[in-house]
Design a protein around this motif. Structure first.
Motif, PDB file in Angstrom:
ATOM      1  N   SER A 109     -25.428 -14.648 -10.739  1.00  0.00           N
ATOM      2  CA  SER A 109     -26.173 -13.722  -9.895  1.00  0.00           C
ATOM      3  C   SER A 109     -26.699 -12.545 -10.712  1.00  0.00           C
ATOM      4  N   ARG A 148     -24.758  -6.523  -9.592  1.00  0.00           N
ATOM      5  CA  ARG A 148     -24.461  -7.220  -8.332  1.00  0.00           C
ATOM      6  C   ARG A 148     -22.957  -7.437  -8.094  1.00  0.00           C
ATOM      7  N   TYR A 186     -21.860  -6.540  -4.490  1.00  0.00           N
ATOM      8  CA  TYR A 186     -22.251  -7.543  -3.497  1.00  0.00           C
ATOM      9  C   TYR A 186     -21.246  -8.696  -3.473  1.00  0.00           C
ATOM     10  N   SER A 228     -17.948  -7.556  -2.019  1.00  0.00           N
ATOM     11  CA  SER A 228     -18.079  -7.400  -0.577  1.00  0.00           C
ATOM     12  C   SER A 228     -17.965  -8.743   0.127  1.00  0.00           C
ATOM     13  N   GLU A 229     -18.603  -9.762  -0.444  1.00  0.00           N
ATOM     14  CA  GLU A 229     -18.537 -11.095   0.139  1.00  0.00           C
ATOM     15  C   GLU A 229     -17.109 -11.652   0.087  1.00  0.00           C
ATOM     16  N   ALA A 261     -18.946  -1.911   0.256  1.00  0.00           N
ATOM     17  CA  ALA A 261     -20.311  -2.154   0.707  1.00  0.00           C
ATOM     18  C   ALA A 261     -21.046  -3.061  -0.274  1.00  0.00           C
ATOM     19  N   ASN A 262     -22.108  -3.714   0.210  1.00  0.00           N
ATOM     20  CA  ASN A 262     -22.893  -4.591  -0.655  1.00  0.00           C
ATOM     21  C   ASN A 262     -23.507  -3.840  -1.827  1.00  0.00           C
ATOM     22  N   HIS A 263     -23.894  -2.600  -1.577  1.00  0.00           N
ATOM     23  CA  HIS A 263     -24.461  -1.776  -2.647  1.00  0.00           C
ATOM     24  C   HIS A 263     -24.227  -0.312  -2.298  1.00  0.00           C
ATOM     25  N   GLN A 320     -25.605   3.464  -8.035  1.00  0.00           N
ATOM     26  CA  GLN A 320     -25.459   2.034  -8.305  1.00  0.00           C
ATOM     27  C   GLN A 320     -25.592   1.735  -9.795  1.00  0.00           C
ATOM     28  N   GLU A 337     -31.002  -1.043  -2.467  1.00  0.00           N
ATOM     29  CA  GLU A 337     -30.665  -1.249  -3.876  1.00  0.00           C
ATOM     30  C   GLU A 337     -31.883  -1.757  -4.651  1.00  0.00           C
ATOM     31  N   GLN A 371     -33.105  -5.587  -4.670  1.00  0.00           N
ATOM     32  CA  GLN A 371     -33.868  -6.222  -3.605  1.00  0.00           C
ATOM     33  C   GLN A 371     -35.311  -6.349  -4.069  1.00  0.00           C
TER      34      GLN A 371
END
Length: 434
Positions: free
Chosen positions: A88, A315, A318, A321-322, A339-341, A348, A399, A402
């Motif tokens: 990723s 990443r 992310y 977070s998952e 959090a994802n970001h 970040q 972020e 994206q």
């Protein structure tokens, strides 16, 4: 003079003008479309260069800011070796490098275009933004009437997830959540200043003042009718920066430089102080999303300390977070995951790439500001206002990985470059009017 100027417009000019018109509207009313608009615009410019046999010799002339951004993305690519998900991290870094290359292509292209074409394209961008702002403002105050109507008749226009992006009540009526327009609001705040810059190459005096009032008034009306608080700050700072750059340009540049450095190098301690000492997230009058931001920033501030020099890798948040990795808790004691970001690009960068990444990011921004400080007084206020909006939007929103967000910055920078060329044309070239 007008007849001669119009008659010189070629079929390729008209095709590119339609593309600019379409892109300008879509950037505002469908901000995520920038992810495919950028490669489309790049492909169109390359096709024009190929058919007209224009030289790409200037492609190797890379400005310092691009070099620094390339180094930052190179570090991001290298971080795949220690990131939580190497694939990723690698894929997102490659994607960003490819988009940076597209920016280099676009800036090279616009620098070698005949003034006829530059003027033609710079005419259609303000028209596009005017249309886009009108539609966006209608959607804001009409509770997304157009989108709701399209959803009811065409499934292709439906937001991704029922319950997360929209609801259907007992009467079967669609209700799209307000935050669905936040991206469009941010995009409008970014593109309105390049559009005004292009407009200033066509009109002056009272006409330009009236256009400015319509554009700035329109984006302000739309922004304050939305619930995107970051853009509300952005629109005010951009207006203040524009006014300051008009009358005290050195102060405008100094203020942006100070703001950029402070935002980059104080973000980690500020996030910790805001959460741990001041506990701003518990203020009852603070908007819920702002309370959440403070908790998220406090969490990321702590995590920066764990890998301060080169970060945790692109990443990584992310992926964690998952996986449901634990994060800070609310005062209620309820568990939560990371959090994802970070909802702050500067923070970040610190978390993912450490001090080295933050230093490169800071240097890239300073390099851009240095270049803007050398612009002519006719173009500088618009460019500085754009930078002010950019600085604000990255401070508390999405972020950088994206695709639509990164692509938005490149397209906006391309339009700034287009406007600069249109305004700073050869003094002997004719000024066409429509």
């Amino acid at each position: 003079m007008q007849t001669a100027c119009v008659s010189s417009i070629t079929l390729a000019d008209r095709a590119l003008g339609i593309l600019v018109l379409t892109a300008g509207i879509l950037i505002i009313i469908a901000a995520r479309s920038t992810a495919w608009l950028l490669p489309l615009v790049t492909a169109a410019t390359l096709a024009a260069m190929f058919l007209e046999r224009q030289s790409l010799g200037g492609l190797t002339q890379i400005v310092p800011s691009n070099v620094l951004i390339a180094l930052l993305l190179g570090l991001a690519l290298l971080s795949a070796t220690w990131a939580a998900d190497p694939l990723s991290a690698f894929s997102h870094a490659i994607m960003a490098l490819f988009m940076l290359f597209q920016w280099q292509l676009l800036t090279t292209w616009v620098s070698v275009q005949p003034m006829r074409r530059v003027r033609h394209l710079s005419y259609w961008l303000p028209i596009a933004v005017l249309i886009g702002l009108a539609i966006l403002t209608f959607e804001i105050y009409g509770h997304q009437y157009i989108r709701r109507s399209l959803m009811e008749n065409y499934d292709i226009f439906s937001p991704p997830t029922l319950g997360r992006h929209f609801q259907i009540d007992a009467d079967g009526e669609v209700n799209i959540f307000d935050f669905e327009l936040n991206r469009s609001i941010a995009a409008a705040n970014m593109i309105v200043w390049p559009a005004l810059l292009c407009a200033s190459s066509w009109w002056s005096g009272q006409k330009l003042v009236l256009i400015g009032i319509v554009f700035v008034g329109g984006v302000t009306l739309a922004t304050f009718g939305s619930n995107h608080e970051t853009s509300k700050i952005a629109v005010v700072l951009a207006i203040v920066t524009f006014a300051m750059a008009k009358f005290i340009p050195r102060m405008a540049i100094a203020s942006l430089t100070a703001g950029w450095l402070i935002l980059t190098f104080s973000v980690v301690p500020a996030s910790l102080v805001a959460y741990e000492r001041l506990q701003l997230n518990s203020l009852p009058w603070l908007q819920f999303s702002a309370q959440e931001r403070i908790i998220i920033w406090g969490d990321f501030g702590r995590r920066v300390i764990e890998a301060p020099w080169f970060g945790a890798g692109v990443r990584t948040a992310y992926v964690l977070s998952e996986r449901g990795v634990a994060s800070l808790e609310k005062q209620t004691g309820q568990p939560r995951v990371i959090a994802n970001h970070a909802h702050n690009v500067n923070l970040q960068v610190w978390y993912e790439l450490g001090f080295v990444g933050a230093a490169l990011f800071s240097a890239a921004g300073l390099s851009v500001l240095l270049a803007l400080s050398k612009l002519a007084e006719t173009t500088q206020p618009y460019a500085l206002a754009t930078f002010a909006a950019f600085l604000t939007e990255i401070g508390s929103s999405w972020e950088i990985w994206q695709r639509w967000f990164f692509a938005l910055f490149i397209l906006v920078a391309f339009f700034v470059k287009l406007g600069i060329r249109s305004v700073e044309k050869d003094q002997q070239s004719a000024r066409c009017s429509m």
